[in-house]
Design a protein around this motif. Structure first.
Motif, PDB file in Angstrom:
ATOM      1  N   LEU A  80       0.829  -1.199   0.000  1.00  0.00           N
ATOM      2  CA  LEU A  80       0.000   0.000   0.000  1.00  0.00           C
ATOM      3  C   LEU A  80       0.871   1.260   0.000  1.00  0.00           C
ATOM      4  CD1 LEU A  80      -2.997   0.786   0.108  1.00  0.00           C
ATOM      5  CD2 LEU A  80      -2.784   0.909   2.604  1.00  0.00           C
ATOM      6  N   TYR A  81       0.729   2.051  -1.058  1.00  0.00           N
ATOM      7  CA  TYR A  81       1.452   3.329  -1.163  1.00  0.00           C
ATOM      8  C   TYR A  81       0.445   4.463  -1.276  1.00  0.00           C
ATOM      9  CZ  TYR A  81       6.174   1.422  -1.791  1.00  0.00           C
ATOM     10  OH  TYR A  81       7.391   0.794  -1.594  1.00  0.00           O
ATOM     11  N   THR A  82       0.857   5.634  -0.808  1.00  0.00           N
ATOM     12  CA  THR A  82      -0.014   6.796  -0.867  1.00  0.00           C
ATOM     13  C   THR A  82       0.764   8.032  -1.299  1.00  0.00           C
ATOM     14  OG1 THR A  82      -1.699   8.050   0.346  1.00  0.00           O
ATOM     15  CG2 THR A  82       0.315   7.483   1.547  1.00  0.00           C
ATOM     16  N   ALA A  83       0.065   9.162  -1.376  1.00  0.00           N
ATOM     17  CA  ALA A  83       0.689  10.434  -1.763  1.00  0.00           C
ATOM     18  C   ALA A  83       0.982  11.245  -0.510  1.00  0.00           C
ATOM     19  CB  ALA A  83      -0.230  11.209  -2.693  1.00  0.00           C
ATOM     20  N   GLY A  84       2.243  11.607  -0.345  1.00  0.00           N
ATOM     21  CA  GLY A  84       2.665  12.361   0.824  1.00  0.00           C
ATOM     22  C   GLY A  84       2.790  13.839   0.538  1.00  0.00           C
ATOM     23  N   PRO A  85       3.608  14.531   1.324  1.00  0.00           N
ATOM     24  CA  PRO A  85       3.781  15.975   1.153  1.00  0.00           C
ATOM     25  C   PRO A  85       4.460  16.324  -0.167  1.00  0.00           C
ATOM     26  CG  PRO A  85       5.398  15.100   2.689  1.00  0.00           C
ATOM     27  CD  PRO A  85       4.430  13.987   2.423  1.00  0.00           C
ATOM     28  N   GLU A  86       4.230  17.555  -0.613  1.00  0.00           N
ATOM     29  CA  GLU A  86       4.843  18.092  -1.836  1.00  0.00           C
ATOM     30  C   GLU A  86       4.429  17.329  -3.094  1.00  0.00           C
ATOM     31  OE1 GLU A  86       9.042  18.565  -1.388  1.00  0.00           O
ATOM     32  OE2 GLU A  86       8.871  19.679   0.472  1.00  0.00           O
ATOM     33  N   THR A  87       3.210  16.815  -3.070  1.00  0.00           N
ATOM     34  CA  THR A  87       2.645  16.191  -4.273  1.00  0.00           C
ATOM     35  C   THR A  87       1.401  16.977  -4.675  1.00  0.00           C
ATOM     36  OG1 THR A  87       1.247  14.675  -2.983  1.00  0.00           O
ATOM     37  CG2 THR A  87       3.452  13.897  -3.597  1.00  0.00           C
ATOM     38  N   PHE A  88       1.033  16.860  -5.941  1.00  0.00           N
ATOM     39  CA  PHE A  88      -0.181  17.534  -6.392  1.00  0.00           C
ATOM     40  C   PHE A  88      -1.393  17.013  -5.620  1.00  0.00           C
ATOM     41  CE2 PHE A  88       2.022  17.650 -10.788  1.00  0.00           C
ATOM     42  CZ  PHE A  88       2.761  18.749 -10.407  1.00  0.00           C
ATOM     43  N   ILE A  89      -1.424  15.706  -5.360  1.00  0.00           N
ATOM     44  CA  ILE A  89      -2.557  15.099  -4.664  1.00  0.00           C
ATOM     45  C   ILE A  89      -2.712  15.686  -3.264  1.00  0.00           C
ATOM     46  CG2 ILE A  89      -3.445  12.936  -3.684  1.00  0.00           C
ATOM     47  CD1 ILE A  89      -2.142  11.507  -6.111  1.00  0.00           C
ATOM     48  N   ASP A  90      -1.611  15.853  -2.565  1.00  0.00           N
ATOM     49  CA  ASP A  90      -1.646  16.448  -1.227  1.00  0.00           C
ATOM     50  C   ASP A  90      -2.244  17.850  -1.287  1.00  0.00           C
ATOM     51  OD1 ASP A  90      -0.806  16.448   1.660  1.00  0.00           O
ATOM     52  OD2 ASP A  90       0.470  18.099   0.974  1.00  0.00           O
ATOM     53  N   ASP A  91      -1.826  18.640  -2.276  1.00  0.00           N
ATOM     54  CA  ASP A  91      -2.341  20.006  -2.418  1.00  0.00           C
ATOM     55  C   ASP A  91      -3.815  19.994  -2.802  1.00  0.00           C
ATOM     56  OD1 ASP A  91      -1.911  22.830  -2.378  1.00  0.00           O
ATOM     57  OD2 ASP A  91      -1.873  22.843  -4.564  1.00  0.00           O
ATOM     58  N   LEU A  92      -4.214  19.083  -3.681  1.00  0.00           N
ATOM     59  CA  LEU A  92      -5.611  18.984  -4.092  1.00  0.00           C
ATOM     60  C   LEU A  92      -6.516  18.696  -2.895  1.00  0.00           C
ATOM     61  CD1 LEU A  92      -5.258  16.899  -7.392  1.00  0.00           C
ATOM     62  CD2 LEU A  92      -5.889  19.321  -7.222  1.00  0.00           C
TER      63      LEU A  92
ATOM     64  N   GLY B 109       8.763  11.543   2.837  1.00  0.00           N
ATOM     65  CA  GLY B 109       8.817  11.246   1.412  1.00  0.00           C
ATOM     66  C   GLY B 109       7.511  11.543   0.707  1.00  0.00           C
ATOM     67  N   MET B 110       7.619  11.708  -0.605  1.00  0.00           N
ATOM     68  CA  MET B 110       6.452  12.054  -1.408  1.00  0.00           C
ATOM     69  C   MET B 110       5.515  10.874  -1.636  1.00  0.00           C
ATOM     70  SD  MET B 110       8.449  14.430  -4.219  1.00  0.00           S
ATOM     71  CE  MET B 110       6.985  14.790  -5.190  1.00  0.00           C
ATOM     72  N   TRP B 111       6.055   9.667  -1.668  1.00  0.00           N
ATOM     73  CA  TRP B 111       5.244   8.482  -1.952  1.00  0.00           C
ATOM     74  C   TRP B 111       5.508   7.421  -0.898  1.00  0.00           C
ATOM     75  CZ3 TRP B 111       2.166  10.448  -5.374  1.00  0.00           C
ATOM     76  CH2 TRP B 111       2.651  11.378  -6.298  1.00  0.00           C
ATOM     77  N   PRO B 112       5.046   7.628   0.330  1.00  0.00           N
ATOM     78  CA  PRO B 112       5.336   6.699   1.425  1.00  0.00           C
ATOM     79  C   PRO B 112       4.530   5.402   1.351  1.00  0.00           C
ATOM     80  CG  PRO B 112       3.880   8.425   2.193  1.00  0.00           C
ATOM     81  CD  PRO B 112       4.270   8.794   0.787  1.00  0.00           C
ATOM     82  N   GLN B 113       5.140   4.350   1.874  1.00  0.00           N
ATOM     83  CA  GLN B 113       4.426   3.083   1.989  1.00  0.00           C
ATOM     84  C   GLN B 113       3.646   3.089   3.298  1.00  0.00           C
ATOM     85  OE1 GLN B 113       6.851  -0.399   1.390  1.00  0.00           O
ATOM     86  NE2 GLN B 113       5.343  -1.783   2.298  1.00  0.00           N
ATOM     87  N   TYR B 114       2.420   2.559   3.266  1.00  0.00           N
ATOM     88  CA  TYR B 114       1.547   2.558   4.443  1.00  0.00           C
ATOM     89  C   TYR B 114       1.188   1.127   4.814  1.00  0.00           C
ATOM     90  CZ  TYR B 114      -0.214   7.000   6.295  1.00  0.00           C
ATOM     91  OH  TYR B 114      -0.359   8.163   6.996  1.00  0.00           O
ATOM     92  N   SER B 115       1.226   0.844   6.085  1.00  0.00           N
ATOM     93  CA  SER B 115       0.758  -0.456   6.551  1.00  0.00           C
ATOM     94  C   SER B 115      -0.736  -0.355   6.842  1.00  0.00           C
ATOM     95  CB  SER B 115       1.497  -0.867   7.825  1.00  0.00           C
ATOM     96  OG  SER B 115       1.141  -0.019   8.906  1.00  0.00           O
ATOM     97  N   PHE B 116      -1.420  -1.487   6.836  1.00  0.00           N
ATOM     98  CA  PHE B 116      -2.851  -1.465   7.136  1.00  0.00           C
ATOM     99  C   PHE B 116      -3.091  -0.962   8.558  1.00  0.00           C
ATOM    100  CE2 PHE B 116      -6.610  -3.476   9.036  1.00  0.00           C
ATOM    101  CZ  PHE B 116      -7.593  -2.963   8.206  1.00  0.00           C
ATOM    102  N   GLU B 117      -2.180  -1.302   9.470  1.00  0.00           N
ATOM    103  CA  GLU B 117      -2.330  -0.889  10.870  1.00  0.00           C
ATOM    104  C   GLU B 117      -2.317   0.632  10.995  1.00  0.00           C
ATOM    105  OE1 GLU B 117      -1.498  -4.970  10.573  1.00  0.00           O
ATOM    106  OE2 GLU B 117      -0.268  -3.289   9.813  1.00  0.00           O
TER     107      GLU B 117
END
Length: 309
Positions: free
Chosen positions: A199-211, A226-234
């Motif tokens: 599972l990866y998401t959009a972190g800071p300094e990304t267009f998605i974060d600003d949106l 990081g801009m594209w951090p990995q996320y655990s389900f927990e």
């Protein structure tokens, strides 16, 4: 009499010198078509209006066509696919690995580079006398500025003015609505799934974060490293987002609202319980083009349907 002659002579000399000075400025101004400072901090002087343009990012390609300069585009990158007509244009490699030989073969007089374009590629093209303008916006406001930069480099001033004004107005409409109706404490938590396994998401300094922020939400990964951090389900469950966004490409183009709602253990998440899951076109949220405003409107409707539906 002599004094009069001297004064007349000085006056004529002054006029002559002033004319020479003005001539130098005018000639200098006419020596080039445009002078811009790009997002890479480089001053670029473009001597003549570009007639053969190569775009090294799909977002630049979209913008050039939106500015009605598409008829001058002779090369694009592999994943450029909007508008559809770009599929017929010569490909010059990928955004990360441009094909320098192909670029040279197409004889461009302007290349629009991206922030991740290898520096050695830019250096090589400059050595060959090819003008290169680099664009590297990090948020919606800077995307609008980058469109203005492209217009200066290409001469599509009127078209850019219309587009950027409309973009700013649409952003303002959304942000003002959010400011009037949503307290900071009322901003819902939002998660954007970039990839499913892992599972990866959009972190800071990304267009998605600003949106997400402009739309009145809180990106739960805003403080991540990081801009594209990995996320655990927990961690996802601990943050417990109220809105779940994703794109179909995040898992072999098989992600849908239904498939997310049926995931094992995901029923513990508020967004899943309330079926607040939304699928958004990955291209419009990740490309620095005029379509970023369409992405903002879609995110706003997902985050605050009571305000934007």
């Amino acid at each position: 009499m002599k004094l009069r002659q001297i004064l007349i002579g000085l006056l004529l000399a002054a006029v002559f010198l002033a004319g020479c000075t003005a001539g130098v400025k005018t000639t200098y101004a006419e020596d080039y078509f445009a002078k811009v400072t790009d997002d890479l901090g480089r001053e670029v002087i473009i001597k003549e209006k570009p007639q053969r343009i190569i775009s090294l990012a799909p977002s630049h390609t979209e913008t050039l066509f939106a500015l009605e300069a598409g008829n001058r585009v002779v090369g694009v990158t592999e994943y450029a696919d909007y508008p559809k007509v770009v599929n017929e244009i010569d490909k010059v490699g990928t955004i990360k690995e441009p094909n320098v030989e192909k670029i040279i073969q197409l004889q461009p007089d302007l290349v629009l580079a991206a922030g991740i374009t290898p520096k050695e590629v830019i250096t090589r093209l400059n050595e060959l006398g090819i003008d290169v303008v680099g664009l590297n916006p990090t948020d919606v406001s800077e995307i609008i500025d980058s469109i203005s930069l492209i217009d200066k480099a290409t001469g599509q001033v009127e078209e850019a003015e219309i587009i950027t004004t409309e973009m700013r107005n649409r952003v303002e409409e959304i942000t003002e609505t959010v400011a009037k109706n949503v307290d900071e404490a009322q901003r819902p938590k939002v998660f954007y799934e970039i990839w499913k396994k892992p599972l990866y998401t959009a972190g800071p300094e990304t267009f998605i974060d600003d949106l997400i922020h402009l739309a009145g939400g809180i990106n739960i990964a805003h403080q991540a490293e990081g801009m594209w951090p990995q996320y655990s389900f927990e961690v996802l469950l601990a943050e417990n987002p109220e809105v779940y966004l994703a794109s179909s490409h995040s898992w072999k183009h098989q992600v849908s609202k239904e498939s997310i709602l049926q995931r094992e253990k995901f029923q513990e998440i508020k967004a899943i319980q309330n079926e607040r899951v939304y699928i958004i076109d990955q291209d419009i949220v990740n490309r620095a083009s005029p379509r970023i405003i369409t992405a903002l409107e879609k995110v706003a409707k997902a985050v605050h349907p009571e305000l934007f539906n």
